[in-house]
Motif scaffolding. Structure first.
Motif, PDB file in Angstrom:
ATOM      1  N   ASN A  47      -0.821  16.160  -2.707  1.00 24.65           N
ATOM      2  CA  ASN A  47      -1.645  17.070  -1.615  1.00 24.65           C
ATOM      3  C   ASN A  47      -0.486  17.917  -1.125  1.00 24.65           C
ATOM      4  OD1 ASN A  47      -4.879  16.314  -1.484  1.00 24.65           O
ATOM      5  ND2 ASN A  47      -3.519  14.488  -1.676  1.00 24.65           N
ATOM      6  N   LYS A  48       0.466  18.346  -2.062  1.00 23.92           N
ATOM      7  CA  LYS A  48       1.551  19.030  -1.186  1.00 23.92           C
ATOM      8  C   LYS A  48       1.084  20.354  -0.710  1.00 23.92           C
ATOM      9  CE  LYS A  48       5.386  17.106  -3.658  1.00 23.92           C
ATOM     10  NZ  LYS A  48       6.559  17.258  -4.811  1.00 23.92           N
ATOM     11  N   LYS A  49       0.096  20.992  -1.187  1.00 19.52           N
ATOM     12  CA  LYS A  49      -0.629  22.429  -0.751  1.00 19.52           C
ATOM     13  C   LYS A  49      -1.279  22.293   0.528  1.00 19.52           C
ATOM     14  CE  LYS A  49      -0.741  24.194  -5.540  1.00 19.52           C
ATOM     15  NZ  LYS A  49      -1.719  24.748  -6.472  1.00 19.52           N
ATOM     16  N   MET A  50      -1.485  21.015   0.836  1.00 20.21           N
ATOM     17  CA  MET A  50      -2.356  20.952   2.224  1.00 20.21           C
ATOM     18  C   MET A  50      -1.569  21.254   3.403  1.00 20.21           C
ATOM     19  SD  MET A  50      -5.384  20.065   1.356  1.00 20.21           S
ATOM     20  CE  MET A  50      -5.868  19.358   2.954  1.00 20.21           C
ATOM     21  N   PRO A  51      -1.986  21.846   4.699  1.00 23.70           N
ATOM     22  CA  PRO A  51      -1.105  22.176   5.467  1.00 23.70           C
ATOM     23  C   PRO A  51      -0.465  20.960   6.370  1.00 23.70           C
ATOM     24  CG  PRO A  51      -3.505  22.322   6.085  1.00 23.70           C
ATOM     25  CD  PRO A  51      -3.336  22.327   4.628  1.00 23.70           C
ATOM     26  N   LEU A  58       0.866  -1.168   0.177  1.00 26.08           N
ATOM     27  CA  LEU A  58      -0.045   0.160  -0.076  1.00 26.08           C
ATOM     28  C   LEU A  58       0.798   1.357  -0.161  1.00 26.08           C
ATOM     29  CD1 LEU A  58      -2.627  -0.930   2.669  1.00 26.08           C
ATOM     30  CD2 LEU A  58      -2.783  -1.311   0.195  1.00 26.08           C
ATOM     31  N   ILE A  59       2.222   0.963   0.175  1.00 20.75           N
ATOM     32  CA  ILE A  59       3.099   2.071   0.163  1.00 20.75           C
ATOM     33  C   ILE A  59       2.880   3.292  -0.730  1.00 20.75           C
ATOM     34  CG2 ILE A  59       5.536   2.786   0.495  1.00 20.75           C
ATOM     35  CD1 ILE A  59       5.823   0.619   2.249  1.00 20.75           C
ATOM     36  N   PRO A  60       3.021   2.615  -2.298  1.00 24.23           N
ATOM     37  CA  PRO A  60       3.110   3.641  -3.358  1.00 24.23           C
ATOM     38  C   PRO A  60       1.898   4.554  -3.400  1.00 24.23           C
ATOM     39  CG  PRO A  60       3.814   1.447  -4.082  1.00 24.23           C
ATOM     40  CD  PRO A  60       3.150   1.314  -2.630  1.00 24.23           C
ATOM     41  N   GLY A  61       0.635   3.920  -3.163  1.00 26.54           N
ATOM     42  CA  GLY A  61      -0.599   4.470  -3.240  1.00 26.54           C
ATOM     43  C   GLY A  61      -0.612   5.810  -2.138  1.00 26.54           C
ATOM     44  N   LEU A  62      -0.109   5.704  -0.924  1.00 23.84           N
ATOM     45  CA  LEU A  62      -0.153   7.067   0.192  1.00 23.84           C
ATOM     46  C   LEU A  62       0.937   7.971  -0.346  1.00 23.84           C
ATOM     47  CD1 LEU A  62      -0.586   5.040   3.512  1.00 23.84           C
ATOM     48  CD2 LEU A  62      -2.099   6.008   2.049  1.00 23.84           C
ATOM     49  N   LEU A  63       2.135   7.270  -0.803  1.00 21.15           N
ATOM     50  CA  LEU A  63       3.096   8.415  -1.392  1.00 21.15           C
ATOM     51  C   LEU A  63       2.656   9.223  -2.438  1.00 21.15           C
ATOM     52  CD1 LEU A  63       6.234   6.208  -1.278  1.00 21.15           C
ATOM     53  CD2 LEU A  63       5.689   7.931   0.190  1.00 21.15           C
ATOM     54  N   LYS A  64       1.868   8.611  -3.408  1.00 19.38           N
ATOM     55  CA  LYS A  64       1.156   9.657  -4.344  1.00 19.38           C
ATOM     56  C   LYS A  64       0.071  10.382  -3.680  1.00 19.38           C
ATOM     57  CE  LYS A  64       1.669   6.296  -8.317  1.00 19.38           C
ATOM     58  NZ  LYS A  64       1.020   5.338  -9.165  1.00 19.38           N
ATOM     59  N   THR A  65      -0.690   9.969  -2.938  1.00 19.23           N
ATOM     60  CA  THR A  65      -1.490  10.867  -2.223  1.00 19.23           C
ATOM     61  C   THR A  65      -0.824  11.836  -1.559  1.00 19.23           C
ATOM     62  OG1 THR A  65      -2.830   9.013  -1.748  1.00 19.23           O
ATOM     63  CG2 THR A  65      -3.343  10.805  -0.603  1.00 19.23           C
ATOM     64  N   VAL A  66       0.204  11.860  -0.870  1.00 16.18           N
ATOM     65  CA  VAL A  66       1.212  13.175  -0.690  1.00 16.18           C
ATOM     66  C   VAL A  66       1.544  13.877  -1.546  1.00 16.18           C
ATOM     67  CG1 VAL A  66       3.247  13.583   0.697  1.00 16.18           C
ATOM     68  CG2 VAL A  66       1.601  11.792   1.638  1.00 16.18           C
TER      69      VAL A  66
END
Length: 236
Positions: free
Chosen positions: A159-163, A148-156
């Motif tokens: 969403n780099k503009k998120m606080p 599941l690691i690649p999916g969460l890394l892509k999510t981050v």
């Protein structure tokens, strides 16, 4: 592809002979071939029927050829009460507790690229029991995920503009090869947590792991195989 014609009678709920089953399959554009066993029907799948992946698909086609309205409606022989699978029920309970711990759940694609599970994680694709897509339409969907690691890394990454900090988790299935299964693969339920902030956040992820294991009733025992502990990564 082979299918016992009695399975068609049993699963569809009809009583027809082997010859009639062959005619039903012919209605659906499927030709049959002779087999040594009388109880087995060997079906030749044309290249246009890419939707047929399993004998159950042949049974469905036979039912369509017979006509759903022609199947006699019967009450089931036994009464059952529907319920969730245990691992699904436990997964739902864990999701609620992890959300209560301040994490946001992510739902990512089950397919990814070969690089996502291999080169980007410093693994060799040859050593990973991944299920490969025969004719992928895009480079992003070449294999079924084994982690599941690649999916969460892509999510981050998206969403780099998120606080900051971002605290994400996912509890979903991964797919690995398994020759003992009739489809050659199996699903395994995995859990993955991620902390993204201005500090390393090791103690935060460690706390998430401890809470997760506490919910499952697994003790922290470094010298006991029955428990869990954090082991240093030996890879380079």
């Amino acid at each position: 592809m082979q299918v016992p014609y009695e399975d068609i009678n049993k699963k569809v709920g009809i009583k027809v002979s082997k010859g009639e089953v062959i005619e039903l399959l012919k209605k659906m554009g499927l030709s049959t071939e002779p087999t040594p066993a009388d109880a087995i029907i060997s079906v030749k799948i044309p290249p246009t029927r890419h939707d047929i992946l399993h004998p159950c698909d042949l049974i469905e086609d036979a039912a369509i050829g017979y006509g759903f309205n022609n199947i006699t409606m019967l009450l089931p022989g036994s009464l059952t009460i529907a319920d969730q699978f245990t691992h699904n029920r436990v997964s739902d309970l864990l999701r609620r507790e992890i959300v209560a711990a301040g994490y946001s759940e992510a739902l990512t694609f089950a397919l990814c690229s070969r690089d996502d599970i291999a080169d980007k994680l410093r693994h060799k694709i040859d050593t990973i029991p991944a299920v490969h897509i025969a004719n992928p339409k895009t480079l992003e969907f070449q294999v079924a995920r084994t982690t599941l690691i690649p999916g969460l890394l892509k999510t981050v990454a998206g969403n780099k503009k998120m606080p900051l900090p971002l605290k994400l988790f996912e509890i979903s299935d991964v797919v690995v090869k398994d020759p003992s299964k009739d489809v050659g693969a199996k699903n395994i339920r995995h859990f993955c947590g991620l902390y993204y902030g201005k500090t390393s956040g090791f103690e935060i992820v460690h706390g998430l792991l401890d809470r997760f294991m506490q919910l499952l009733g697994v003790r922290y025992t470094p010298n006991d195989d029955a428990g869990y502990y954090i082991k240093a990564h030996s890879g380079t």
